[in-house]
Design an enzyme around this catalytic site. Sequence first.
Site, short mmCIF file in Angstrom:
data_model
loop_
_atom_site.label_atom_id
_atom_site.label_comp_id
_atom_site.label_asym_id
_atom_site.label_seq_id
_atom_site.Cartn_x
_atom_site.Cartn_y
_atom_site.Cartn_z
N GLU A 1 17.74 -13.14 57.91
CA GLU A 1 16.95 -12.63 56.77
C GLU A 1 16.08 -11.44 57.14
O GLU A 1 16.03 -10.46 56.40
CB GLU A 1 16.06 -13.74 56.19
CG GLU A 1 15.09 -13.17 55.17
CD GLU A 1 14.33 -14.19 54.37
OE1 GLU A 1 14.33 -15.37 54.73
OE2 GLU A 1 13.73 -13.78 53.36
N ASP B 1 18.19 -18.18 58.50
CA ASP B 1 16.90 -18.03 57.83
C ASP B 1 15.88 -18.62 58.80
O ASP B 1 15.84 -19.84 58.99
CB ASP B 1 16.88 -18.76 56.48
CG ASP B 1 15.70 -18.32 55.64
OD1 ASP B 1 14.70 -17.87 56.21
OD2 ASP B 1 15.78 -18.44 54.39
N ASP C 1 12.77 -20.89 56.18
CA ASP C 1 13.01 -20.98 54.74
C ASP C 1 11.81 -21.75 54.18
O ASP C 1 11.53 -22.88 54.59
CB ASP C 1 14.33 -21.70 54.44
CG ASP C 1 14.63 -21.62 52.95
OD1 ASP C 1 14.57 -20.51 52.39
OD2 ASP C 1 14.89 -22.67 52.34
N THR D 1 8.81 -19.57 53.44
CA THR D 1 7.74 -18.76 54.05
C THR D 1 6.43 -18.88 53.28
O THR D 1 5.36 -18.96 53.88
CB THR D 1 8.18 -17.28 54.15
OG1 THR D 1 9.34 -17.22 54.99
CG2 THR D 1 7.11 -16.41 54.77
C1 IPD Z 1 12.91 -18.75 49.41
C2 IPD Z 1 12.87 -20.24 49.28
C3 IPD Z 1 12.62 -20.63 47.82
C4 IPD Z 1 13.63 -20.03 46.90
C5 IPD Z 1 13.75 -18.52 47.10
C6 IPD Z 1 13.99 -18.18 48.55
P1 IPD Z 1 12.01 -17.76 51.74
O1 IPD Z 1 13.17 -18.36 50.76
O2 IPD Z 1 14.11 -20.79 49.69
O3 IPD Z 1 12.68 -22.02 47.64
O4 IPD Z 1 13.24 -20.31 45.57
O5 IPD Z 1 14.82 -18.06 46.31
O6 IPD Z 1 14.04 -16.79 48.72
O7 IPD Z 1 11.60 -16.43 51.19
O8 IPD Z 1 10.92 -18.75 51.78
O9 IPD Z 1 12.76 -17.65 53.05
CA CA Z 2 14.90 -18.30 52.46
CA CA Z 3 12.80 -16.91 55.14
#
Ligand code: IPD
Ligand code: CA
Ligand code: CA
Length: 254
Positions: free
Chosen positions: A62, A79, A82, A84
């Site tokens: 990512e 990721d 996941d 963040t």
């Molecule tokens: C997010 C999380 C979230 C989802 C978003 C993602 P990130 O990833 O998985 O639950 O709703 O679409 O982008 O930014 O925390 O790695």
């Molecule tokens: Ca994510």
């Molecule tokens: Ca992430």
Amino acid sequence: MLKKVMEIAEEAGQIILEGFYKNKEVRYKGASDLVTQYDVMVEDFVVDKIRKLYPSYQIMGEESTTDTSNQAPNIIYIDPIDGTTNFVHSYPFVAVSIGIYTESVGDIGIVYNPILKEMFYAQKGSGAFCNGTAISVSKEDDLSHSLFATGFPYDKSTLPTVLKKFEKLLNKSQDARRSGSSALDTCYVAKGSLDLYYEGAVKPWDISAGAIIATEAGGLISDINGSDQHLKTNSIIVANGTLHKKFLEYINEG
Ligand code: IPD
Ligand code: CA
Ligand code: CA
């Protein structure tokens, strides 16, 4: 190989755990899309280790990827954290997610939450597990009894459409959850705690590992239109086959 990748995930989890209770340097990738120094640190760590195990595979992490359109048949999606936003707020739904695909078929999927100490993993043809115990999707076949999860997009311009779908399903189902981690939502469907998870704007690293785990747990995965190209079209539905079909019919009618 599964064991070696699990060890990498465990070590990555240790970095997440250390950072979880500390102050973080937070940067904005978008209006509400956050990144911390730990996201970058964990990604660098995992990429470095995994490259040694799979030297010929494409790696799509990512924090080092802007364009997801060129995906090789042999590819590893990472990721590093996941969830963040959860991590920044010390809310414990965070996980490192590693999905390994060989000839475009899911091979090894690992999602590890170091805060709650839950290790979800699967290897093609060998079933899905959480902390060593076999897991499977729920048998719920009635939308009105189902507990579902979803996520909301960072791009707020799409919110009206997203919320319309959300309201429609909320009206029909038992209740909804929003954990803030797509990888964990997928794994909780694999485990049968949630009956269904869908989201309209995800990236391959959010769902690639969870998709392998949910498939091995007996689930059906597709994008929001029912196609199996979810890693390219950036949306997901995961549930048992019957509920998946009912959801698709219901959400698209009228
Ligand atoms: C997010 C999380 C979230 C989802 C978003 C993602 P990130 O990833 O998985 O639950 O709703 O679409 O982008 O930014 O925390 O790695
Ligand atoms: Ca994510
Ligand atoms: Ca992430």
